[in-house]
Design a protein around this motif. Structure first.
Motif, PDB file in Angstrom:
ATOM      1  N   LEU A  16       0.821  -1.213   0.000  1.00 18.01           N
ATOM      2  CA  LEU A  16       0.000   0.000   0.000  1.00 18.01           C
ATOM      3  C   LEU A  16       0.855   1.263   0.000  1.00 18.01           C
ATOM      4  N   SER A  17       1.896   1.300   0.809  1.00 19.09           N
ATOM      5  CA  SER A  17       2.692   2.528   0.895  1.00 19.09           C
ATOM      6  C   SER A  17       3.522   2.768  -0.363  1.00 19.09           C
ATOM      7  N   GLU A  18       4.010   1.702  -0.990  1.00 23.63           N
ATOM      8  CA  GLU A  18       4.874   1.877  -2.155  1.00 23.63           C
ATOM      9  C   GLU A  18       4.139   1.975  -3.486  1.00 23.63           C
ATOM     10  N   HIS A  19       2.952   1.391  -3.584  1.00 19.88           N
ATOM     11  CA  HIS A  19       2.302   1.301  -4.893  1.00 19.88           C
ATOM     12  C   HIS A  19       0.950   2.009  -4.983  1.00 19.88           C
ATOM     13  N   PHE A  20       0.388   2.425  -3.868  1.00 20.66           N
ATOM     14  CA  PHE A  20      -0.934   3.044  -3.868  1.00 20.66           C
ATOM     15  C   PHE A  20      -0.868   4.496  -3.436  1.00 20.66           C
ATOM     16  N   LYS A  46       1.114   6.250  -8.769  1.00 18.68           N
ATOM     17  CA  LYS A  46       0.622   5.388  -7.694  1.00 18.68           C
ATOM     18  C   LYS A  46      -0.856   5.082  -7.948  1.00 18.68           C
ATOM     19  N   ILE A  47      -1.253   3.874  -7.600  1.00 21.37           N
ATOM     20  CA  ILE A  47      -2.581   3.344  -7.915  1.00 21.37           C
ATOM     21  C   ILE A  47      -3.642   3.931  -7.001  1.00 21.37           C
ATOM     22  N   GLY A  48      -4.767   4.302  -7.599  1.00 18.66           N
ATOM     23  CA  GLY A  48      -5.915   4.756  -6.830  1.00 18.66           C
ATOM     24  C   GLY A  48      -6.909   3.635  -6.584  1.00 18.66           C
ATOM     25  N   TRP A  49      -7.093   2.760  -7.588  1.00 16.43           N
ATOM     26  CA  TRP A  49      -8.096   1.701  -7.464  1.00 16.43           C
ATOM     27  C   TRP A  49      -7.588   0.436  -8.137  1.00 16.43           C
TER      28      TRP A  49
END
Length: 177
Positions: A40-44, A154-157
């Protein structure tokens, strides 16, 4: 031209999203080194990330992570907890395709949300799964759609389409409902 925060090389939005999608998928090949908090911290995005694993509502009694959207960091961590209590993901080196197997639409937009720049990535993967309860295994293909990327990629969904019937049977230990 955008700059990829990972390597500081100017690139297009399409190449940024492809690079970030590849990095996200690669993290799944080494889950022990990439626990949910790190994913979550690195990709979102930090702006209310969302995860939806699509599936029928009737299956939630055995597969409680299906059919709803987990919003925000805490709920996304709940998704990973429910998933890991139910299924084990057993990837292989060819679980995800190379860069050419990732479809990017840098102009695609979803419902507008603050901090999201848009873009969409789609990738089809394949892996073995195991029921934590019964130990029953199966192989399947699944699809990820990543959208709502921020300016840094970074990914939102994160949306997942998989085979809920195989999971339902494996978790229940029987041959059907």
């Amino acid at each position: 031209m955008l700059t990829n925060p990972h390597d500081k090389v100017p690139q297009t939005r399409t190449s940024l999203l492809r690079t970030c999608t590849q990095a996200f998928c690669a993290a799944f090949l080494d889950l022990p080194s990439n626990p949910p908090e790190k994913l979550l911290s690195e990709h979102f995005t930090s702006k209310e990330p969302r995860i939806t694993e699509h599936g029928p509502s009737w299956a939630t009694s055995r597969l409680p992570f299906l059919g709803r959207t987990f919003s925000g960091k805490d709920e996304c961590l709940d998704y990973f907890k429910l998933l890991s209590e139910t299924l084990e993901f057993i990837p292989s080196k060819d679980t995800f395709p190379g860069p050419g197997g990732i479809i990017i639409d840098a102009e695609a937009t979803r419902e507008g949300r603050a901090g999201e720049s848009g873009g969409c990535a789609s990738v089809v993967g394949k892996a073995r799964f195991r029921s934590v309860k019964t130990g029953k295994e199966w192989e399947e293909e699944f699809t990820y759609r990543l959208s709502g990327f921020d300016e840094e990629g970074k990914i939102g969904w994160w949306e997942i389409w998989a085979d809920p019937l195989s999971a339902w049977v494996a978790v229940g230990g029987g041959e059907g409902a």
